[in-house]
Design a protein around this motif. Sequence first.
Motif, PDB file in Angstrom:
ATOM      1  N   ASN A  34       4.088  12.073   9.487  1.00 14.48           N
ATOM      2  CA  ASN A  34       3.043  11.183   9.999  1.00 14.48           C
ATOM      3  C   ASN A  34       1.929  11.025   8.965  1.00 14.48           C
ATOM      4  N   VAL A  35       1.571   9.796   8.678  1.00 16.04           N
ATOM      5  CA  VAL A  35       0.493   9.554   7.717  1.00 16.04           C
ATOM      6  C   VAL A  35      -0.824   9.495   8.491  1.00 16.04           C
ATOM      7  N   SER A  36      -1.550  10.588   8.409  1.00 16.13           N
ATOM      8  CA  SER A  36      -2.815  10.738   9.117  1.00 16.13           C
ATOM      9  C   SER A  36      -3.963  10.343   8.182  1.00 16.13           C
ATOM     10  N   THR A  52      -5.803   1.042  -2.036  1.00 17.98           N
ATOM     11  CA  THR A  52      -4.881   0.065  -1.429  1.00 17.98           C
ATOM     12  C   THR A  52      -5.718  -1.111  -0.927  1.00 17.98           C
ATOM     13  N   GLU A  53      -5.034  -2.080  -0.311  1.00 16.28           N
ATOM     14  CA  GLU A  53      -5.759  -3.226   0.258  1.00 16.28           C
ATOM     15  C   GLU A  53      -6.775  -2.743   1.306  1.00 16.28           C
ATOM     16  N   MET A  54      -6.405  -1.645   2.019  1.00 16.66           N
ATOM     17  CA  MET A  54      -7.294  -1.126   3.061  1.00 16.66           C
ATOM     18  C   MET A  54      -8.630  -0.676   2.470  1.00 16.66           C
ATOM     19  N   SER A  55      -8.594  -0.133   1.260  1.00 15.94           N
ATOM     20  CA  SER A  55      -9.816   0.380   0.636  1.00 15.94           C
ATOM     21  C   SER A  55     -10.452  -0.639  -0.321  1.00 15.94           C
ATOM     22  N   ALA A  56      -9.748  -1.766  -0.557  1.00 16.86           N
ATOM     23  CA  ALA A  56     -10.248  -2.760  -1.526  1.00 16.86           C
ATOM     24  C   ALA A  56     -11.551  -3.398  -1.068  1.00 16.86           C
ATOM     25  N   ASN A  91       5.834   7.648   9.876  1.00 13.85           N
ATOM     26  CA  ASN A  91       4.879   6.841  10.637  1.00 13.85           C
ATOM     27  C   ASN A  91       3.657   6.582   9.767  1.00 13.85           C
ATOM     28  N   ASN A  92       3.696   5.438   9.083  1.00 12.95           N
ATOM     29  CA  ASN A  92       2.632   5.103   8.129  1.00 12.95           C
ATOM     30  C   ASN A  92       1.776   3.922   8.589  1.00 12.95           C
ATOM     31  N   ALA A  93       2.336   3.034   9.412  1.00 10.56           N
ATOM     32  CA  ALA A  93       1.593   1.824   9.813  1.00 10.56           C
ATOM     33  C   ALA A  93       0.242   2.219  10.403  1.00 10.56           C
ATOM     34  N   GLY A  94      -0.792   1.571   9.941  1.00 12.69           N
ATOM     35  CA  GLY A  94      -2.119   1.906  10.454  1.00 12.69           C
ATOM     36  C   GLY A  94      -3.084   0.764  10.234  1.00 12.69           C
ATOM     37  N   ILE A  95      -4.100   0.717  11.079  1.00  9.88           N
ATOM     38  CA  ILE A  95      -5.172  -0.278  10.912  1.00  9.88           C
ATOM     39  C   ILE A  95      -6.513   0.436  11.046  1.00  9.88           C
ATOM     40  N   VAL A 155       4.763  -1.755  15.871  1.00 13.10           N
ATOM     41  CA  VAL A 155       4.978  -0.368  16.319  1.00 13.10           C
ATOM     42  C   VAL A 155       4.198  -0.033  17.590  1.00 13.10           C
ATOM     43  N   SER A 156       3.185  -0.824  17.896  1.00  8.61           N
ATOM     44  CA  SER A 156       2.414  -0.530  19.118  1.00  8.61           C
ATOM     45  C   SER A 156       3.151  -0.988  20.384  1.00  8.61           C
ATOM     46  N   ARG A 157       4.288  -1.684  20.207  1.00  4.98           N
ATOM     47  CA  ARG A 157       5.072  -2.185  21.350  1.00  4.98           C
ATOM     48  C   ARG A 157       6.391  -1.422  21.453  1.00  4.98           C
ATOM     49  N   GLY A 213      -3.694   1.886  19.612  1.00  6.16           N
ATOM     50  CA  GLY A 213      -2.363   1.326  19.886  1.00  6.16           C
ATOM     51  C   GLY A 213      -1.432   1.380  18.687  1.00  6.16           C
ATOM     52  N   VAL A 214      -1.956   1.035  17.511  1.00 14.52           N
ATOM     53  CA  VAL A 214      -1.109   1.046  16.301  1.00 14.52           C
ATOM     54  C   VAL A 214      -1.009   2.476  15.748  1.00 14.52           C
ATOM     55  N   ASN A 215      -2.156   3.113  15.508  1.00 19.99           N
ATOM     56  CA  ASN A 215      -2.149   4.375  14.756  1.00 19.99           C
ATOM     57  C   ASN A 215      -1.570   5.542  15.555  1.00 19.99           C
ATOM     58  N   ASN A 227       9.794  -1.281   7.767  1.00 18.24           N
ATOM     59  CA  ASN A 227       9.223  -1.953   8.941  1.00 18.24           C
ATOM     60  C   ASN A 227       7.830  -2.480   8.600  1.00 18.24           C
ATOM     61  N   ASP A 228       7.473  -3.599   9.190  1.00 19.49           N
ATOM     62  CA  ASP A 228       6.086  -4.074   9.122  1.00 19.49           C
ATOM     63  C   ASP A 228       5.905  -5.181  10.162  1.00 19.49           C
ATOM     64  N   ILE A 229       4.642  -5.498  10.401  1.00 23.94           N
ATOM     65  CA  ILE A 229       4.332  -6.613  11.302  1.00 23.94           C
ATOM     66  C   ILE A 229       3.784  -7.801  10.505  1.00 23.94           C
ATOM     67  N   GLY A 268       0.798  -1.227   0.000  1.00 25.78           N
ATOM     68  CA  GLY A 268       0.000   0.000   0.000  1.00 25.78           C
ATOM     69  C   GLY A 268       0.830   1.277   0.000  1.00 25.78           C
ATOM     70  N   ILE A 269       0.374   2.249   0.791  1.00 25.53           N
ATOM     71  CA  ILE A 269       1.006   3.575   0.814  1.00 25.53           C
ATOM     72  C   ILE A 269       2.442   3.481   1.329  1.00 25.53           C
ATOM     73  N   GLY A 270       2.665   2.652   2.356  1.00 26.20           N
ATOM     74  CA  GLY A 270       4.019   2.526   2.926  1.00 26.20           C
ATOM     75  C   GLY A 270       5.009   2.007   1.903  1.00 26.20           C
ATOM     76  N   LYS A 271       4.586   1.030   1.113  1.00 25.82           N
ATOM     77  CA  LYS A 271       5.469   0.485   0.074  1.00 25.82           C
ATOM     78  C   LYS A 271       5.778   1.566  -0.969  1.00 25.82           C
ATOM     79  N   PRO A 296      -4.384  11.816   3.815  1.00 29.65           N
ATOM     80  CA  PRO A 296      -5.001  11.301   2.590  1.00 29.65           C
ATOM     81  C   PRO A 296      -6.484  10.987   2.783  1.00 29.65           C
ATOM     82  N   HIS A 297      -7.137  10.791   1.646  1.00 26.87           N
ATOM     83  CA  HIS A 297      -8.518  10.311   1.645  1.00 26.87           C
ATOM     84  C   HIS A 297      -8.669   9.362   0.472  1.00 26.87           C
ATOM     85  N   ALA A 298      -9.310   8.229   0.701  1.00 29.78           N
ATOM     86  CA  ALA A 298      -9.714   7.314  -0.374  1.00 29.78           C
ATOM     87  C   ALA A 298      -8.586   6.959  -1.345  1.00 29.78           C
TER      88      ALA A 298
HETATM   89  N1  LIG Z   1      -6.011   3.712   2.007  1.00 32.49           N
HETATM   90  C1  LIG Z   1      -6.651   4.819   2.315  1.00 32.49           C
HETATM   91  O1  LIG Z   1      -7.665   5.189   1.682  1.00 32.49           O
HETATM   92  C2  LIG Z   1      -6.143   5.711   3.428  1.00 32.49           C
HETATM   93  C3  LIG Z   1      -6.774   6.952   3.602  1.00 32.49           C
HETATM   94  C4  LIG Z   1      -6.313   7.779   4.620  1.00 32.49           C
HETATM   95  C5  LIG Z   1      -5.268   7.375   5.424  1.00 32.49           C
HETATM   96  N2  LIG Z   1      -4.681   6.160   5.230  1.00 32.49           N
HETATM   97  C6  LIG Z   1      -3.578   5.782   6.125  1.00 32.49           C
HETATM   98  O2  LIG Z   1      -2.451   5.429   5.356  1.00 32.49           O
HETATM   99  C7  LIG Z   1      -1.677   4.449   6.073  1.00 32.49           C
HETATM  100  C8  LIG Z   1      -1.406   3.256   5.161  1.00 32.49           C
HETATM  101  O3  LIG Z   1      -2.649   2.744   4.722  1.00 32.49           O
HETATM  102  P1  LIG Z   1      -2.789   1.640   3.574  1.00 32.49           P
HETATM  103  O4  LIG Z   1      -4.068   1.899   2.910  1.00 32.49           O
HETATM  104  O5  LIG Z   1      -1.536   1.532   2.787  1.00 32.49           O
HETATM  105  O6  LIG Z   1      -2.984   0.352   4.520  1.00 32.49           O
HETATM  106  P2  LIG Z   1      -2.568  -1.176   4.334  1.00 32.49           P
HETATM  107  O7  LIG Z   1      -3.427  -1.946   5.248  1.00 32.49           O
HETATM  108  O8  LIG Z   1      -2.548  -1.551   2.891  1.00 32.49           O
HETATM  109  O9  LIG Z   1      -1.053  -1.166   4.863  1.00 32.49           O
HETATM  110  C9  LIG Z   1      -0.760  -0.926   6.221  1.00 32.49           C
HETATM  111  C10 LIG Z   1       0.494  -1.686   6.573  1.00 32.49           C
HETATM  112  O10 LIG Z   1       0.770  -1.461   7.981  1.00 32.49           O
HETATM  113  C11 LIG Z   1       1.163  -2.700   8.551  1.00 32.49           C
HETATM  114  N3  LIG Z   1       0.898  -2.699   9.995  1.00 32.49           N
HETATM  115  C12 LIG Z   1      -0.302  -2.843  10.610  1.00 32.49           C
HETATM  116  N4  LIG Z   1      -0.133  -2.865  11.937  1.00 32.49           N
HETATM  117  C13 LIG Z   1       1.194  -2.734  12.172  1.00 32.49           C
HETATM  118  C14 LIG Z   1       1.975  -2.697  13.345  1.00 32.49           C
HETATM  119  N5  LIG Z   1       1.410  -2.824  14.565  1.00 32.49           N
HETATM  120  N6  LIG Z   1       3.326  -2.547  13.234  1.00 32.49           N
HETATM  121  C15 LIG Z   1       3.905  -2.445  12.020  1.00 32.49           C
HETATM  122  N7  LIG Z   1       3.203  -2.486  10.861  1.00 32.49           N
HETATM  123  C16 LIG Z   1       1.864  -2.633  10.943  1.00 32.49           C
HETATM  124  C17 LIG Z   1       0.315  -3.744   7.815  1.00 32.49           C
HETATM  125  O11 LIG Z   1       0.871  -5.049   7.951  1.00 32.49           O
HETATM  126  C18 LIG Z   1       0.353  -3.214   6.398  1.00 32.49           C
HETATM  127  O12 LIG Z   1       1.435  -3.731   5.658  1.00 32.49           O
HETATM  128  C19 LIG Z   1      -2.491   4.078   7.323  1.00 32.49           C
HETATM  129  O13 LIG Z   1      -1.972   4.778   8.431  1.00 32.49           O
HETATM  130  C20 LIG Z   1      -3.883   4.578   6.968  1.00 32.49           C
HETATM  131  O14 LIG Z   1      -4.624   4.900   8.125  1.00 32.49           O
HETATM  132  C21 LIG Z   1      -5.105   5.312   4.241  1.00 32.49           C
END
Ligand SMILES: NC(=O)c1ccc[n+]([C@@H]2O[C@H](COP(=O)([O-])OP(=O)(O)OC[C@H]3O[C@@H](n4cnc5c(N)ncnc54)[C@H](O)[C@@H]3O)[C@@H](O)[C@H]2O)c1
Length: 249
Positions: A139-141, A191-195, A89-93, A64-66, A112-114, A35-37, A16-19, A186-188
């Motif tokens: 920071n990726v908000s 990525t896998e998150m929005s799939a 700081n991009n990791a998010g759930i 990252v939450s630890r 914890g993660v975000n 980094n990733d989990i 996704g965005i981190g890659k 970002p918005h919309a």
């Molecule tokens: N996709 C969107 O539409 C969108 C919109 C606004 C903001 N964002 C933000 O952008 C960021 C990336 O989103 P994305 O869509 O690429 O998501 P994604 O789910 O495709 O990728 C997130 C990555 O973070 C990793 N991750 C999750 N928990 C973790 C942890 N505890 N420690 C380390 N890595 C961890 C996951 O394994 C995954 O590879 C997030 O912070 C998300 O909130 C995304």
Amino acid sequence: MTFEGRVALVTGARRGIGKAIATAFSREKAHVVLNDIGPEDELKAVAQELSCGAIQAVPMQADVSRYDQVEKMIQQVERMFHRLDILVNNAGIIRRGNIETVTEKEWDDVIGVNLKGAFNCCKAVVDIMKRQRYGKVVNVSSVAGKTGDITSAPGYGSSKAGMDALTKTLARQLAQYGINVNGVAPHAVETEMSAEWPPEKRKAIIEAIPLKRLGKPEDVAETVLFLASDKASFITGEIIDVNGGFVMD
Ligand SMILES: NC(=O)c1ccc[n+]([C@@H]2O[C@H](COP(=O)([O-])OP(=O)(O)OC[C@H]3O[C@@H](n4cnc5c(N)ncnc54)[C@H](O)[C@@H]3O)[C@@H](O)[C@H]2O)c1
């Protein structure tokens, strides 16, 4: 924009965005710590894809939450590169639901993660950046931190609003050490998150965006690179919208 000789750590860099962010830094000749989990083989594959000659891309698994895991990861970065210039700081759930359906665990996981994840990484790198008198934190908000969001569980927007306040607080506290702290909202983004969005939802989302398309991970990545570059050296405490005009503030 060149980042030659710089070392960047990107959390959640497996996909996704981190890659896309890690790929863009690598293209601009930064050494990148990914980094990733998630699954280790996937993270290693991305790192392998990005390693090129003298440009290193190193996978580092940590949650990252630890804080204990983050601290170990940063010690490893220091042993390897003796510096760290950029932290993203991009990791998010995300979790779906509302105040009635969300569980306490889901709330804790998302915060914890975000939010705590970003705090942990900032805390673990601050000594290195202070010593260098140089550092860029991005920071990726999310737009959800500004507007709230009806479909994600309450913790998501709350974590991102908290992240924006963390960005501004650290920008004020660390400016004296030559450390810039900024964010992107970002918005919309596709990525896998929005799939998981059903087609009707996807259509409605695009309809509400003035530029009439979803974001691409690269749209976010290029904005992150700008904020992490010396071109943005007089910008700190700023959160740049990357949303196709969905919210203009
Ligand atoms: N996709 C969107 O539409 C969108 C919109 C606004 C903001 N964002 C933000 O952008 C960021 C990336 O989103 P994305 O869509 O690429 O998501 P994604 O789910 O495709 O990728 C997130 C990555 O973070 C990793 N991750 C999750 N928990 C973790 C942890 N505890 N420690 C380390 N890595 C961890 C996951 O394994 C995954 O590879 C997030 O912070 C998300 O909130 C995304």
